[in-house]
Design a protein around this motif. Structure first.
Motif, PDB file in Angstrom:
ATOM      1  N   ASN A 169       0.816  -1.221   0.000  1.00  0.00           N
ATOM      2  CA  ASN A 169       0.000   0.000   0.000  1.00  0.00           C
ATOM      3  C   ASN A 169       0.847   1.267   0.000  1.00  0.00           C
ATOM      4  OD1 ASN A 169      -2.493   1.325  -0.057  1.00  0.00           O
ATOM      5  ND2 ASN A 169      -2.479   1.623   2.155  1.00  0.00           N
ATOM      6  N   PHE A 170       1.624   1.421  -1.060  1.00  0.00           N
ATOM      7  CA  PHE A 170       2.435   2.628  -1.218  1.00  0.00           C
ATOM      8  C   PHE A 170       1.558   3.773  -1.705  1.00  0.00           C
ATOM      9  CE2 PHE A 170       5.184   5.422  -3.783  1.00  0.00           C
ATOM     10  CZ  PHE A 170       6.142   5.753  -2.819  1.00  0.00           C
ATOM     11  N   ASP A 171       1.633   4.899  -1.020  1.00  0.00           N
ATOM     12  CA  ASP A 171       0.855   6.084  -1.388  1.00  0.00           C
ATOM     13  C   ASP A 171       1.758   7.043  -2.164  1.00  0.00           C
ATOM     14  OD1 ASP A 171      -1.404   7.908  -1.348  1.00  0.00           O
ATOM     15  OD2 ASP A 171      -0.264   9.069   0.122  1.00  0.00           O
ATOM     16  N   GLU A 172       1.440   7.262  -3.430  1.00  0.00           N
ATOM     17  CA  GLU A 172       2.301   8.079  -4.281  1.00  0.00           C
ATOM     18  C   GLU A 172       2.315   9.549  -3.862  1.00  0.00           C
ATOM     19  OE1 GLU A 172       1.431   7.596  -8.380  1.00  0.00           O
ATOM     20  OE2 GLU A 172       1.858   5.443  -8.402  1.00  0.00           O
ATOM     21  N   GLU A 173       1.193  10.037  -3.355  1.00  0.00           N
ATOM     22  CA  GLU A 173       1.129  11.459  -2.977  1.00  0.00           C
ATOM     23  C   GLU A 173       2.060  11.768  -1.815  1.00  0.00           C
ATOM     24  OE1 GLU A 173      -2.792  12.790  -2.279  1.00  0.00           O
ATOM     25  OE2 GLU A 173      -3.523  12.329  -4.306  1.00  0.00           O
ATOM     26  N   SER A 174       2.035  10.906  -0.788  1.00  0.00           N
ATOM     27  CA  SER A 174       2.881  11.150   0.385  1.00  0.00           C
ATOM     28  C   SER A 174       4.262  10.530   0.234  1.00  0.00           C
ATOM     29  CB  SER A 174       2.209  10.585   1.641  1.00  0.00           C
ATOM     30  OG  SER A 174       2.065   9.164   1.548  1.00  0.00           O
ATOM     31  N   GLY A 175       4.394   9.580  -0.688  1.00  0.00           N
ATOM     32  CA  GLY A 175       5.677   8.908  -0.883  1.00  0.00           C
ATOM     33  C   GLY A 175       6.021   7.928   0.216  1.00  0.00           C
ATOM     34  N   THR A 176       5.000   7.472   0.963  1.00  0.00           N
ATOM     35  CA  THR A 176       5.231   6.534   2.071  1.00  0.00           C
ATOM     36  C   THR A 176       4.246   5.366   1.982  1.00  0.00           C
ATOM     37  OG1 THR A 176       3.703   7.749   3.510  1.00  0.00           O
ATOM     38  CG2 THR A 176       6.049   8.366   3.595  1.00  0.00           C
ATOM     39  N   TYR A 177       4.551   4.317   2.740  1.00  0.00           N
ATOM     40  CA  TYR A 177       3.650   3.178   2.835  1.00  0.00           C
ATOM     41  C   TYR A 177       2.639   3.436   3.949  1.00  0.00           C
ATOM     42  CZ  TYR A 177       6.849   0.546  -0.139  1.00  0.00           C
ATOM     43  OH  TYR A 177       7.611   0.115  -1.199  1.00  0.00           O
ATOM     44  N   VAL A 178       1.360   3.174   3.669  1.00  0.00           N
ATOM     45  CA  VAL A 178       0.287   3.394   4.645  1.00  0.00           C
ATOM     46  C   VAL A 178      -0.191   2.032   5.156  1.00  0.00           C
ATOM     47  CG1 VAL A 178      -2.000   4.378   5.025  1.00  0.00           C
ATOM     48  CG2 VAL A 178      -0.420   5.488   3.425  1.00  0.00           C
TER      49      VAL A 178
ATOM     50  N   HIS B 102      -1.767  -4.439   5.010  1.00  0.00           N
ATOM     51  CA  HIS B 102      -1.980  -4.746   3.599  1.00  0.00           C
ATOM     52  C   HIS B 102      -1.102  -5.908   3.134  1.00  0.00           C
ATOM     53  CE1 HIS B 102      -3.832  -0.766   3.801  1.00  0.00           C
ATOM     54  NE2 HIS B 102      -4.486  -1.095   2.705  1.00  0.00           N
ATOM     55  N   PHE B 103       0.126  -5.951   3.647  1.00  0.00           N
ATOM     56  CA  PHE B 103       1.028  -7.020   3.225  1.00  0.00           C
ATOM     57  C   PHE B 103       0.538  -8.382   3.716  1.00  0.00           C
ATOM     58  CE2 PHE B 103       5.449  -8.984   3.183  1.00  0.00           C
ATOM     59  CZ  PHE B 103       5.477  -9.090   1.798  1.00  0.00           C
ATOM     60  N   SER B 104      -0.106  -8.408   4.886  1.00  0.00           N
ATOM     61  CA  SER B 104      -0.658  -9.674   5.381  1.00  0.00           C
ATOM     62  C   SER B 104      -1.756 -10.184   4.448  1.00  0.00           C
ATOM     63  CB  SER B 104      -1.213  -9.496   6.799  1.00  0.00           C
ATOM     64  OG  SER B 104      -2.317  -8.593   6.809  1.00  0.00           O
TER      65      SER B 104
END
Length: 446
Positions: free
Chosen positions: A148-157, A162-164
């Motif tokens: 769940n990488f957020d392109e706007e913030s440049g961080t994983y949310v 989500h990875f689970s």
């Protein structure tokens, strides 16, 4: 070779079997076909419609002699994503149209001059590494979706949540692929998406509002030139997508050979490789006129043929009609759109890896000797150039980048470096094709 055939290629099934057999093919291709538009930002509903229309066109062009279903091409995922960033869906349609035209031109050349020139242009030492680039180049995309990488913030949310979900989706897909038998073994992607979607729903990652609000019947938002947009030619998009059509031609030849073996008929000889390639090209051109991704023949459906021994093109045509009808069901598109990125990321981890491994398998099957320096050089340059993201800026409107650049460089290196015979290897793929073509020439001479 046609032992245990339940329905011949030209045989019409009984009405009470036709629907079930066609649905079986539809389910086999469903998961993979919707995956491509979901990953690239195109419409899943239109992908289903273009898949059905393309398959019907393919059956007509091949004179109803090849029982093949066409769906969204994985090889074009990265080029379509790149084309979307340049020109949106409209730009993708320009690129798809060009790819289809290349198929058509290739079909005509094969009809007039034979296929040897294509085999010389695209030996396994070029095609194998390019296929590996297609898969490995998408690796970061799969992980970003899974975590769940957020392109706007440049961080994983909430990356672990989500990875689970992604890991559970991946695990279900692997179990279905390894342990399920018969037809169920052919639809691991569908099982993985269903299982991952269920888990994501329990974790509150699925929004059911749009599904409930969606109408049962709905006309998708087609992307049609001169109707919904005015085409504007982009050499950059053509440079991104056109070279991939050259590579997928080698995959097409492999599919035809496998299908010929499964069905016990020489489809390379009759109706001919030029007709099957033309059918692929026309299907992709049709997709470009409605807003769908480029099409290609599907291994999943070849698997269905092998298991069921039902080779009727009427069953394939029925699956195509059902796909078109599904494309107009609004709730189906809303359901597909609601699939969380983590679920698609879990599927993509396996899928993109398989694409890369398929390139490696081509090298192994054709016994490419990496003790020979030219082979090592060609593969190395293709891999680093393609995965590293190299590009050449020719003008403001033309950039050759990544996979397209790697493909062109690979073709040039293979043409320039001495010892071309070593790039073909000693495998069965191209050798068996040569045998079939020689048989055809002998028959024509007789």
């Amino acid at each position: 070779m046609e032992n245990n055939v339940k329905l011949r290629v030209d045989e019409v099934p009984k009405w009470n079997q036709w629907l079930i057999l066609s649905l079986q093919h539809l389910f086999a291709m469903f998961g993979a076909t919707i995956l491509v538009p979901v990953l690239t930002g195109l419409s899943p509903a239109i992908a289903l419609i273009s898949s059905g229309l393309g398959t019907l066109a393919y059956l007509i062009i091949t004179k109803g002699q090849i029982p093949a279903y066409l769906g969204s091409s994985f090889a074009f995922i990265m080029p379509v994503i790149a084309a979307m960033s340049i020109g949106g869906p409209e730009g993708v349609m320009i690129g798809s149209f060009t790819a289809g035209v290349i198929y058509g031109i290739t079909a005509l050349l094969i009809k007039w001059t034979g296929v040897q020139w294509l085999m010389n242009l695209l030996p396994p030492i070029v095609v194998g590494p390019v296929i590996m680039v297609i898969g490995l180049g998408l690796a970061s995309t799969a992980i970003e979706m899974a975590m769940n990488f957020d392109e706007e913030s440049g961080t994983y949310v909430q990356p672990m949540l989500h990875f689970s979900v992604a890991l559970v989706t991946l695990a279900i897909t692997i179990v279905a692929s390894i342990f399920f038998k018969g037809f169920f073994n052919l639809i691991p992607i569908l099982f993985g998406i269903t299982g991952g979607y269920t888990m994501a729903a329990f974790m509150g990652l699925v929004n059911f509002t749009e599904i409930a609000a969606a109408p049962w019947l709905r006309v998708p938002d087609f992307v049609t030139p001169f109707a919904t947009f005015t085409p504007q030619w982009s050499w950059s998009i053509v440079a991104i997508m056109a070279p991939i059509a050259i590579v997928t031609l080698a995959e097409h030849i492999g599919d035809q050979m496998v299908l010929s073996k499964v069905a016990g008929k020489n489809f390379v000889k009759k109706p001919g490789l030029h007709r099957s390639i033309l059918g692929d090209g026309v299907a992709t051109i049709i997709a470009s006129f409605v807003g769908g991704p480029p099409n290609t023949t599907y291994g999943e459906n070849i698997g269905v043929l092998a298991i069921t021994r039902v080779f009727s093109v009427f069953v394939i045509g029925g699956a195509a009609v059902l796909a078109i009808l599904f494309g107009f069901v609004g709730k189906v598109e809303a359901l597909i759109t609601s699939i969380p990125g983590a679920v698609m990321g879990g599927i993509s981890i396996l899928l993109f890896g398989i694409i890369a491994s398929s390139g490696m398998r081509m090298l192994i099957d054709n016994q490419i000797d990496f003790g020979i320096k030219r082979n090592l050089i060609i593969a190395s340059v293709i891999l680093v150039t393609g995965i590293g993201g190299a590009f050449i800026q020719i003008s403001d409107n033309l950039e050759i980048a990544g996979m397209a650049l790697a493909t062109i460089i690979g073709i040039l290196l293979n043409a320039i470096l001495p010892g071309k015979k070593y790039g073909q290897g000693n495998g069965a793929m191209f050798a068996s094709l040569e045998e079939q073509l020689k048989e055809e020439e002998n028959n024509n001479a007789a």
